[in-house]
Design an enzyme around this catalytic site. Structure first.
Site, PDB file in Angstrom:
ATOM      1  CD  GLN A 181     -22.415  20.121 -58.438  1.00 20.61           C
ATOM      2  OE1 GLN A 181     -22.025  18.962 -58.280  1.00 20.61           O
ATOM      3  NE2 GLN A 181     -21.577  21.112 -58.690  1.00 20.61           N
ATOM      4  N   GLY A 203     -20.449  19.187 -68.663  1.00 18.98           N
ATOM      5  CA  GLY A 203     -19.597  18.025 -68.884  1.00 18.98           C
ATOM      6  C   GLY A 203     -18.586  17.747 -67.784  1.00 18.98           C
ATOM      7  CB  THR A 240     -17.955  25.757 -85.963  1.00 19.58           C
ATOM      8  OG1 THR A 240     -18.155  26.598 -87.092  1.00 19.58           O
ATOM      9  CG2 THR A 240     -17.494  24.384 -86.425  1.00 19.58           C
ATOM     10  CB  CYS A 328     -11.063  35.753 -50.239  1.00 20.61           C
ATOM     11  SG  CYS A 328      -9.930  36.816 -49.367  1.00 20.61           S
TER      12      CYS A 328
HETATM   13  N1  PLP Z   1     -24.762  25.283 -61.796  1.00 27.93           N
HETATM   14  C1  PLP Z   1     -24.289  24.580 -60.761  1.00 27.93           C
HETATM   15  C2  PLP Z   1     -25.244  24.043 -59.740  1.00 27.93           C
HETATM   16  C3  PLP Z   1     -22.923  24.326 -60.635  1.00 27.93           C
HETATM   17  O1  PLP Z   1     -22.458  23.631 -59.592  1.00 27.93           O
HETATM   18  C4  PLP Z   1     -22.042  24.839 -61.629  1.00 27.93           C
HETATM   19  C5  PLP Z   1     -20.590  24.638 -61.492  1.00 27.93           C
HETATM   20  O2  PLP Z   1     -20.063  24.412 -60.423  1.00 27.93           O
HETATM   21  C6  PLP Z   1     -22.587  25.563 -62.704  1.00 27.93           C
HETATM   22  C7  PLP Z   1     -23.953  25.767 -62.751  1.00 27.93           C
HETATM   23  C8  PLP Z   1     -21.724  26.130 -63.771  1.00 27.93           C
HETATM   24  O3  PLP Z   1     -21.261  25.136 -64.672  1.00 27.93           O
HETATM   25  P1  PLP Z   1     -19.983  25.414 -65.570  1.00 27.93           P
HETATM   26  O4  PLP Z   1     -18.783  25.355 -64.691  1.00 27.93           O
HETATM   27  O5  PLP Z   1     -19.998  24.321 -66.609  1.00 27.93           O
HETATM   28  O6  PLP Z   1     -20.180  26.763 -66.193  1.00 27.93           O
END
Ligand code: PLP
Length: 388
Positions: A181, A203, A240, A328
């Site tokens: 984040q 990404g 790959t 939920c």
């Molecule tokens: N770590 C944090 C703090 C995240 O906010 C998120 C996704 O919201 C992730 C890890 C996981 O990333 P990804 O969705 O690319 O697996």
């Protein structure tokens, strides 16, 4: 507001792919499809483009290209960091994290706990901050890794990474930072922030596609691969390479790097507008993490005595996309574990709503959202069985 318009205020969940990113990716699905590991000239062009993407991502966090390992997502990078460290330090069996991490960390720690590892989940206070003494007391010679997020996905609260990192390094443990984040939204400089050994990015939080992530591995950090197979990514992650997505991520990294100052100014101005508007017009509200240092693009706010899910469903009818941390499960709405860890009372924890902004958002959208939230909360409170 224009009819059927979407007001997207859920950028911590995912972001819009920039058209330039998609354009950069397209040839690598169609005409430039060679496997970058092949020997011929046709493949070399693809390999060169991968190298360029690696340096573009490196520039965003001031890391050397060789320190980056492309993986499938932030979740994989988190798993790789933790499980790969434990494989590299077979004699250590203690791991530390916090109670407010993303499930990619929490569930990995719980799974390791079931396999016999000792875990420490550090508490947070009502502002979402950890107590540094708790970390000092928990860390010991047996601690293989400490994994702590840069910025929280629900509240935007930023942890004191430097202070934490220095403690972790002087205890001789590996420091992993989930920066999903924070990357692209805050300046991160891994030459300067030399207490970080491993860092996760994803990404789709920075206008690249879903399904591509990076684990930064500082030179000299001991880490074993957890995905065995071919020699790709210097033998650290077999399989790959996802060429078009890596190229898309490189392009997105350059773009967010160039617009970061603008992003910070723009989103924090709009976030503050929304926050001040709601807090001044709706009584019994609480800004979660409001007293902590926070990401400028995130507002997590609770409206006493109503459910966050009801707020979201009503906002959805106006095309406003936001989110809540509640889950939920078996027919009952569980308040967010992050807000629970912050000790938020039940009637506030249940009613949290998260708005997360990007450069795409406008003042007009924020004003419309604020007016809509005010009327939705008023309506829901009028029919709520809970009263003050
Ligand atoms: N770590 C944090 C703090 C995240 O906010 C998120 C996704 O919201 C992730 C890890 C996981 O990333 P990804 O969705 O690319 O697996």
């Amino acid at each position: 507001m224009e009819e059927n318009k979407i007001i997207y205020l859920d950028n911590n969940a995912t972001t819009r792919i920039y058209p330039e990113v998609l354009e950069a990716m397209m040839p690598y699905f169609t005409t430039k499809y060679a496997n970058p590991s092949s020997m011929y000239t046709f493949a070399r062009g693809v390999q060169e483009k991968l190298d360029l993407a690696r340096s573009q991502v490196g520039s965003l966090i001031n890391a050397e290209p060789v320190e980056l390992c492309f993986v499938s997502c932030g979740t994989e990078a988190d798993n790789f960091a933790i499980r790969g460290t434990l494989e590299a330090y077979p004699n250590k069996n203690h791991i530390i994290t916090t109670k407010v991490e993303h499930p990619a960390i929490i569930e990995t720690y719980k799974s390791l706990e079931r396999h016999g590892y000792k875990t420490t989940f550090l508490d947070v206070d009502s502002d979402g901050n950890i107590n540094i003494d708790d970390l000092k007391n928990a860390i010991n010679d047996n601690t293989a890794i400490v994994s702590i997020m840069y910025a929280n996905n629900e509240t935007g609260v930023i942890f004191p990474i430097k202070e934490i990192g220095n403690i972790v390094k002087s205890a001789g443990s590996v420091f992993h930072v989930d920066a999903v984040q924070a990357v692209g939204k805050l300046p991160i400089d891994l030459q300067k922030e030399d207490y970080i050994d491993l860092l996760t990015m994803s990404g789709h939080k920075i206008h690249a596609p879903k399904g591509i992530g990076v684990l930064y591995i500082r030179k000299g950090t001991k880490l074993r691969t957890i995905q065995t197979g071919g020699h790709q990514e210097r033998g650290r992650r077999a399989g790959t390479e996802n060429v078009p997505y890596i190229i898309g991520l490189g392009c997105a990294a350059s773009m967010v790097n160039a617009e970061m100052d603008k992003f910070i100014k723009h989103t924090s101005k709009l976030r503050d507008m929304l926050e001040n508007n709601l807090v001044s017009r709706i009584k019994n509200t609480k800004v979660n993490g409001g007293n902590a240092i926070r990401m400028g693009n995130t507002l997590n706010i609770s409206f006493k005595n109503i459910e966050g899910e009801s707020v979201l469903l009503h906002l959805d009818t106006y095309g406003i996309c936001a989110s809540t941390g509640s889950a939920c499960s078996s027919g009952t709405l569980e308040p967010s574990p992050v807000l629970r860890a912050m000790g938020l009372p039940f009637d506030f924890a249940h009613s949290s709503t998260r708005f997360s902004l990007s450069l795409d958002n406008t003042e007009e959208e924020i004003n419309f959202t604020a007016d809509t939230v005010v009327s939705v909360v008023e309506k829901l409170r009028s029919i709520s069985p809970y009263k003050d």
